[in-house]
Design an enzyme around this catalytic site. Sequence first.
Site, mmCIF file in Angstrom:
data_model
loop_
_atom_site.group_PDB
_atom_site.id
_atom_site.type_symbol
_atom_site.label_atom_id
_atom_site.label_comp_id
_atom_site.label_asym_id
_atom_site.label_seq_id
_atom_site.Cartn_x
_atom_site.Cartn_y
_atom_site.Cartn_z
ATOM 1 N N GLU A 1 41.027 33.000 35.763
ATOM 2 C CA GLU A 1 41.469 33.097 34.376
ATOM 3 C C GLU A 1 42.854 32.452 34.301
ATOM 4 O OE1 GLU A 1 40.684 37.089 32.496
ATOM 5 O OE2 GLU A 1 40.252 37.604 34.589
ATOM 6 N N ARG B 1 38.724 42.357 48.584
ATOM 7 C CA ARG B 1 39.857 41.518 48.222
ATOM 8 C C ARG B 1 40.929 41.594 49.302
ATOM 9 N NH1 ARG B 1 42.300 43.499 42.800
ATOM 10 N NH2 ARG B 1 43.735 41.819 43.281
ATOM 11 N N LYS C 1 48.558 40.128 39.239
ATOM 12 C CA LYS C 1 49.161 39.153 38.332
ATOM 13 C C LYS C 1 49.994 39.848 37.259
ATOM 14 C CE LYS C 1 45.484 36.522 37.354
ATOM 15 N NZ LYS C 1 44.708 35.400 36.774
#
Length: 562
Positions: free
Chosen positions: A35, A262, A272
């Site tokens: 994104e 992850r 983020k």
Amino acid sequence: MTESGAASNFIREMVLADHATGKHGGRVVTRFPPEPNGHLHIGHAKAICLNFGLAQSVPGGVCHLRFDDTNPTTEDPEYVKSIQDDVKWLGFDWHDKLFYASDYFERLYEVALDLIRKRHAYVDSLTADEMRTYRGTLTEPGKNSPYRDRSVDENLDLFAKMRRGQFPDGTHVLRARIDMGSPNLNLRDPVLYRIRHAAHYRTGSAWCIYPSYDYAHPLSDVIEGITHSVCTLEFEDHRPLYDWMVAHAHTSRTPQQIEFARLNVAHAVMSKRKLLELVDRSLVAGWDDPRLPTIKGLRRRGYTPEAIRNFCEHIGVSKRDSVIEMQLLEHFIREDLNKRSNRVMAVLRPLKIVIENYPEDLTEEMEAVNNPEDPTAGARTVPFSRTLYIERDDFLESPPKQFFRLAPDREVRLRYGYIIKCVGVVKDSTGTVTELRCTYDPETRSGGPQAQRKVKATIHWVSAAHAVEAEVRLYNPLLTADLAAIPAGSDWTTYVNPQSLERVHGCRVEPGLRDTVPGVRYQFERIGYFCVDPDSIPGKPVFNRTVSLKDACAKTGTLAAK
């Protein structure tokens, strides 16, 4: 572990098996789907290496770069360019396979109309708070919305008006009609579209309704013919919804979602949202601050793409969350820089020495090896004169038993030079040592007849008359505690380490580093690996410490996750 030393990769094995059996028609098409709402970090590097690596593991494999740009309020062309730069810097190329979810908005809208016509979707008019109440909990089933049984015609009319901008934000949403009693909360009539009167960075004001990630993502995979949709474990509970979307798209293309753990790095900010908070509150200098685990920050600090790729390959992929110690990443950058970085001498905290029996008007050129690991690196000459700088830590007036460097009446060898002996100490009014008086043995020059005379220590130095003044920036962990250990509800930014950056001014480096180019990496002998910072100007270099010379992982033999 594989023969190459890389950790096992169950996803690669799955992809190779699918290719061998002809599943998906023998195609392997993966995608990296960021994104564009922030800059990439080391966790994204793992996903980049994995997805592009999977495509490279079979003949004809392809990896797409797709921007899942469905949220106009957080996305920006700056992030799009930054992400492309980072992917290329890591050594990967999408060639002509660059895509944007926003290019599919019209197709996604048509699919939504089809879902409405087939009574698989409806327009809901509950408020956000009402929707949360109706949704239920992990232990209680949800309740059907009173708007769930609207007619097909009413839903089509309302959805068309939503698109035309006839309703304010939040008044209606489009939801999938699945199962409000499902034990999986993601299947309790998830939202497919929201009204959002905001301009999109690519489509402008053409749309005022935007698809949700859970709707756009699987359909984008279908449109692009993705075969293996690799994502992190937090999307495992979303997989039934992913499969529902694919099934109701009525396509022969059936991408397979595969989850992996992850990357979590100890004492690093891997969110983020939190990274943006650090930048917005000026707690760091920007997205490329070398203290951050962003790819831009690591690059500015001096990390190489090869080291990051080797690190990602080594840790592999698994189905279990774990925490990787930063020392493991540091091991791989040391290993890489040891092979590629030229050696130079630099003194971070200078202490002047005067060699009393060395001629005042003499300057010699000492030959120094650039990189003993690289036979092609050649050699350089370093000026040697009567007045030198050494590291202040290389002298103690009253040394302990195990200190073998310079002290009164003690000899040491100067790297590439002579053996010297300290014969006097000069102090200021506070008792601080300001200068050492030394003598040298002219027969002990490196390479000379007595060069092999034994002393217990060799120290580095620079010529005072020729050295270049520099700034050196030393970095330590950004946080004083792991985010997972910080009490819930507390201000996590209070754990930002005030000693995470130390600026050392008045350093001295070899004259050959006067006008060195930003991005060039060196090993400062006996100190560590350093990279020229973009803040450098001609004659005034600035160096970032990439990593020290000490390698805890290699010393203990532990190259594994915590």
